[in-house]
Scaffold this motif. Structure first.
Motif, PDB file in Angstrom:
ATOM      1  N   THR A 166       0.827  -1.106  -0.104  1.00 41.31           N
ATOM      2  CA  THR A 166      -0.154  -0.049  -0.077  1.00 41.31           C
ATOM      3  C   THR A 166       0.802   1.299  -0.044  1.00 41.31           C
ATOM      4  O   THR A 166       0.589   2.281  -0.751  1.00 41.31           O
ATOM      5  CB  THR A 166      -0.900   0.242   1.229  1.00 41.31           C
ATOM      6  OG1 THR A 166      -1.583  -1.139   1.253  1.00 41.31           O
ATOM      7  CG2 THR A 166      -1.742   1.167   1.141  1.00 41.31           C
ATOM      8  N   ALA A 167       1.544   1.277   1.037  1.00 44.67           N
ATOM      9  CA  ALA A 167       2.393   2.616   1.385  1.00 44.67           C
ATOM     10  C   ALA A 167       3.191   3.201  -0.014  1.00 44.67           C
ATOM     11  O   ALA A 167       3.179   4.357  -0.298  1.00 44.67           O
ATOM     12  CB  ALA A 167       3.377   2.601   2.340  1.00 44.67           C
ATOM     13  N   LEU A 168       4.054   2.389  -0.647  1.00 45.89           N
ATOM     14  CA  LEU A 168       4.894   2.561  -1.846  1.00 45.89           C
ATOM     15  C   LEU A 168       4.090   3.125  -2.977  1.00 45.89           C
ATOM     16  O   LEU A 168       4.613   4.210  -3.719  1.00 45.89           O
ATOM     17  CB  LEU A 168       5.816   1.356  -2.124  1.00 45.89           C
ATOM     18  CG  LEU A 168       6.692   1.007  -1.256  1.00 45.89           C
ATOM     19  CD1 LEU A 168       7.475  -0.335  -1.679  1.00 45.89           C
ATOM     20  CD2 LEU A 168       7.714   2.283  -0.961  1.00 45.89           C
ATOM     21  N   LEU A 169       2.894   2.810  -3.205  1.00 49.96           N
ATOM     22  CA  LEU A 169       1.910   3.387  -4.431  1.00 49.96           C
ATOM     23  C   LEU A 169       1.545   4.936  -3.890  1.00 49.96           C
ATOM     24  O   LEU A 169       1.737   5.763  -4.850  1.00 49.96           O
ATOM     25  CB  LEU A 169       1.354   2.795  -4.890  1.00 49.96           C
ATOM     26  CG  LEU A 169       0.220   3.141  -6.095  1.00 49.96           C
ATOM     27  CD1 LEU A 169       1.244   3.302  -7.402  1.00 49.96           C
ATOM     28  CD2 LEU A 169      -0.827   2.164  -6.469  1.00 49.96           C
ATOM     29  N   ILE A 216       1.066   9.479  11.086  1.00 47.53           N
ATOM     30  CA  ILE A 216       0.241  10.705  10.719  1.00 47.53           C
ATOM     31  C   ILE A 216       1.209  11.881  11.239  1.00 47.53           C
ATOM     32  O   ILE A 216       1.363  12.941  10.347  1.00 47.53           O
ATOM     33  CB  ILE A 216      -1.041  10.949  11.218  1.00 47.53           C
ATOM     34  CG1 ILE A 216      -1.934   9.848  10.486  1.00 47.53           C
ATOM     35  CG2 ILE A 216      -1.680  12.216  10.934  1.00 47.53           C
ATOM     36  CD1 ILE A 216      -2.103   9.754   9.072  1.00 47.53           C
ATOM     37  N   VAL A 217       1.733  11.866  12.250  1.00 51.94           N
ATOM     38  CA  VAL A 217       2.606  12.811  13.027  1.00 51.94           C
ATOM     39  C   VAL A 217       3.674  12.998  12.111  1.00 51.94           C
ATOM     40  O   VAL A 217       4.209  14.266  11.776  1.00 51.94           O
ATOM     41  CB  VAL A 217       2.693  12.508  14.438  1.00 51.94           C
ATOM     42  CG1 VAL A 217       4.079  13.488  14.811  1.00 51.94           C
ATOM     43  CG2 VAL A 217       1.672  12.556  15.301  1.00 51.94           C
ATOM     44  N   LYS A 218       4.322  11.975  11.623  1.00 52.86           N
ATOM     45  CA  LYS A 218       5.445  11.976  10.839  1.00 52.86           C
ATOM     46  C   LYS A 218       4.972  12.588   9.314  1.00 52.86           C
ATOM     47  O   LYS A 218       5.828  13.320   8.813  1.00 52.86           O
ATOM     48  CB  LYS A 218       6.074  10.715  10.452  1.00 52.86           C
ATOM     49  CG  LYS A 218       6.852   9.929  11.808  1.00 52.86           C
ATOM     50  CD  LYS A 218       7.103   8.516  11.290  1.00 52.86           C
ATOM     51  CE  LYS A 218       7.904   7.905  12.441  1.00 52.86           C
ATOM     52  NZ  LYS A 218       8.120   6.368  12.117  1.00 52.86           N
ATOM     53  N   ALA A 219       4.051  12.353   8.762  1.00 55.11           N
ATOM     54  CA  ALA A 219       3.686  12.896   7.619  1.00 55.11           C
ATOM     55  C   ALA A 219       3.463  14.410   7.708  1.00 55.11           C
ATOM     56  O   ALA A 219       3.980  15.309   6.869  1.00 55.11           O
ATOM     57  CB  ALA A 219       2.349  12.062   7.042  1.00 55.11           C
ATOM     58  N   MET A 242       1.178   4.330   5.172  1.00 54.85           N
ATOM     59  CA  MET A 242       1.293   3.275   6.329  1.00 54.85           C
ATOM     60  C   MET A 242       0.145   3.330   7.145  1.00 54.85           C
ATOM     61  O   MET A 242      -0.621   2.247   7.640  1.00 54.85           O
ATOM     62  CB  MET A 242       2.519   3.529   6.970  1.00 54.85           C
ATOM     63  CG  MET A 242       4.110   3.108   6.291  1.00 54.85           C
ATOM     64  SD  MET A 242       3.992   1.197   5.737  1.00 54.85           S
ATOM     65  CE  MET A 242       4.379   0.774   7.550  1.00 54.85           C
ATOM     66  N   ALA A 243      -0.323   4.666   7.694  1.00 50.61           N
ATOM     67  CA  ALA A 243      -1.416   4.697   8.312  1.00 50.61           C
ATOM     68  C   ALA A 243      -2.872   4.333   7.798  1.00 50.61           C
ATOM     69  O   ALA A 243      -3.564   3.765   8.367  1.00 50.61           O
ATOM     70  CB  ALA A 243      -1.600   6.346   8.927  1.00 50.61           C
TER      71      ALA A 243
END
Length: 321
Positions: free
Chosen positions: A170-173, A290-293, A204-205
């Motif tokens: 999921t996350a890579l796309l 989400i905090v990282k994003a 990721m989230a």
């Protein structure tokens, strides 16, 4: 999430129109099945992120449309193949291609859509980073799916195994979507690398939240039966936590590893996981991404699009479907 896309409503409509033209074919069944997928809706998250990414540098819609359509076609192809593997009869509350046309047609439709995406990517021959990122992402998406299938019903999976799998699946796309939108308009690394990190973290989230919703959402909102992962033996983060922490871990292990489960057994397993603290734990992990994003966004120019992406990040964990 759709209300967050109101600022790019016209751009998304242009992508939608392009997608409908792209899936028109000489053979009726190709057009019917592909159009059925488009009509089933979806968040169009990946095209939206590509458009938002492009807004940070010399925005040119004509440059972005083929990329945005490509991203959605790759995503659609993966969903069609997922539905075959998972024997899913509904998605977003509507019959899947598998349910209406069977496995053979579905398998080839997924391949057809992916092949269509390759044609679109050829429009960016002057930007090899785009084909390079998407080809690598496609390989890793397939790898993630294979890992998931091969590890079905295996309760000896760690959080590290899980995070690697959802990164690939999921996350890579989603990361590529945010990154390549900016790349398509000529942005340099100072723009597209923070966007890639942002996309990765919300990706990721997004998947962690999906896995939580499979256990707690209402079927009407989710658009498919809940507990699907448990039925298929897919070990998600809430289950990994519960298997280590809950007082009924032995019973949960018996239920999770059982290939054929009754509805009562699925519901029992869901109840054990819900009562273990796993849902709150998993939401907390998603929130950390989400905090990282949102931190990644601080490296980008302070334009209205940056604030929209920050709100989109918050929505990822707050959504109900």
């Amino acid at each position: 999430m759709l209300e967050l896309f109101v600022d790019i409503k016209d751009e998304l409509q242009a992508v939608e129109s392009a997608l409908r033209k792209i899936v028109q074919a000489d053979y009726q069944i190709l057009t019917e099945t592909s159009t059925h997928l488009l009509n089933a809706g979806g968040k169009r998250l990946r095209p939206a992120l590509a458009i938002f990414g492009a807004k940070f540098y010399n925005f040119d819609l004509e440059r972005v449309i083929p990329l945005a359509a490509t991203l959605e076609l790759i995503h659609m192809a993966s969903l069609v193949h997922d539905d075959v593997v998972d024997a899913s009869m509904t998605r977003r509350g509507k019959p899947t291609v598998k349910a209406m046309w069977g496995n053979r047609i579905s398998t080839h439709i997924g391949s057809y859509l992916f092949a269509k995406s390759l044609i679109l990517i050829s429009k960016y021959e002057d930007m090899p980073i785009i084909s390079g990122v998407l080809s690598d992402t496609s390989v890793q998406m397939s790898q993630g799916e294979i890992i998931q299938i091969s590890s079905s019903f295996d309760i000896n999976q760690s959080k590290k195994n899980y995070f690697y799998r959802i990164k690939c699946k999921t996350a890579l796309l989603i990361a590529a979507s945010a990154q390549l939108g900016a790349v398509s308009c000529g942005a340099d690394k100072s723009i597209y690398l923070p966007l890639r990190r942002y996309g990765y973290n919300i990706g990721m989230a997004f998947q962690i939240t999906d896995d939580i919703l499979d256990m707690i959402a209402e079927q009407r909102q989710l658009g498919k039966p809940i507990g699907g992962d448990l039925r298929q033996g897919i070990i998600t983060l809430p289950v990994i936590y519960a298997l280590k922490r809950c007082k009924d871990k032995k019973r949960l292990a018996e239920l999770v590893t059982k290939v054929e489960k009754s509805e009562d057994e699925v519901n029992e397993a869901l109840e054990i996981v819900r009562n273990s603290g796993a849902i709150d734990y998993s939401f907390n992990i998603a929130h950390k991404y989400i905090v990282k994003a949102k931190s990644d966004l601080k490296e980008l120019p302070d334009i209205p699009t940056r604030r929209t992406l920050s709100m989109a990040a918050d929505f990822v964990c707050a959504r109900k479907f």
